[in-house]
Enzyme design. Structure first.
Site, PDB file in Angstrom:
ATOM      1  CB  CYS A  66      -0.917  -0.041   1.228  1.00 44.50           C
ATOM      2  SG  CYS A  66      -1.776   1.508   1.554  1.00 44.50           S
ATOM      3  CB  CYS A  69       0.320   1.978   4.065  1.00 43.28           C
ATOM      4  SG  CYS A  69      -1.347   1.308   3.898  1.00 43.28           S
TER       5      CYS A  69
END
Length: 299
Positions: A66, A69
């Site tokens: 991600c 993230c």
């Protein structure tokens, strides 16, 4: 967040060896306190639920693939270190801990959830600017300062954790082993000695529900619909609905059952409903509404 999240439903299912390793490496006593912890299913109860009784725990649901993230997590880690123990950052890899992600109903990552007093209180999704996150965390601290003793303790330089109570340690260790009956007995002994111990009351309600939720069968709901006068079926269906975060439906089901029953059966349903209320923080509107409906059904 919409709906209830039964945080206690995630208990230690790992083998005893892994449990021991988790406890040794990520315990929550004052001596090994850290503002940033790596959380898995095996230490979720201790590092998220139990810690959130002292200070807010900010859960960061992330994954290695991600990209947002990778922008958000370092900001959260920086703010956690700056927080001085007033809150804890719990990092959870959703790929390795899919049940936790499902528990929170995360639709995307990163998702960040603040836990206080064992329940979610605020959340956001996606990467956010540092200043906006700082304001979000400060607002949570302001809202929880009078409820969670660890916030003021940390601000005053006393640390976020109070000395570990061996009675609670006994119960928590039983939970980590998946021994719900032993955990229930340990919390009950605390209440026998201290009937007004709110932490023990809340923990006991969580343990009892978790023991039932572990075996909650979604099919129980359809069986209850087919057998409206079967009290056992209604109780099992309410457990299944609560485990699915269908809070109002569970409450309404049991209130309806109270209306249709009498004597010992009515008392049994009422007591289980009151125990369910104990799973939620003070002031929860759904509980307040259900309490009024229950009073109407009883009188």
């Amino acid at each position: 967040m919409a709906g209830a999240v039964d945080l206690s439903a995630l208990k230690n299912r790992a083998e005893a060896r892994n449990s021991a390793q988790s406890s040794a490496g990520t315990g929550s006593s004052a001596g090994d306190y850290s503002p940033i912890v790596e959380v898995t299913e095996s230490n979720f109860q201790a590092e998220v639920v139990e810690r959130s009784m002292q200070v807010p725990v900010v859960v960061d649901l992330w994954a290695s693939w991600c990209q947002p993230c990778k922008q958000l997590s370092p900001v959260l880690e920086k703010l956690a270190r700056e927080g001085g123990g007033t809150w804890v950052l719990a990092k959870i890899d959703v790929d390795a801990n899919q049940r936790i992600a499902q528990l929170f109903g995360a639709q995307s990552i990163p998702t960040v959830i603040a836990i206080a007093g064992g329940q979610p209180v605020e959340a956001f999704a996606g990467a956010q600017p540092e200043e906006q996150i700082r304001q979000w965390i400060n607002a949570i601290l302001d809202a929880q300062r009078d409820q969670l003793p660890g916030i003021r303790a940390a601000e005053e330089g006393g640390g976020a954790e109070s000395p570990e109570d061996p009675r609670f340690t006994e119960a928590e260790q039983a939970l980590e082993r998946g021994e719900y009956a032993a955990a229930e007995q340990a919390y009950q002994r605390i209440l026998d000695a201290e009937p007004d111990n709110e932490q023990a009351k809340a923990a006991l309600a969580q343990v009892r529900f978790t023991a039932r939720a572990e075996n909650a069968d979604p099919a129980a709901i359809s069986r209850a619909e087919e057998n409206p006068d079967d009290v056992d079926a209604q109780l099992a269906a309410a457990d299944a609905e609560l485990a699915q975060q269908r809070v109002e439906e569970a409450f309404n089901r049991l209130i309806g059952t109270v209306k249709r029953t009498s004597g010992d059966e009515r008392d049994r349903v009422r007591e289980e409903l009151l125990e369910m209320f104990g799973l939620f923080p003070d002031g929860d509107k759904r509980v307040a509404d259900a309490r009024r409906a229950l009073a109407s059904a009883l009188f």
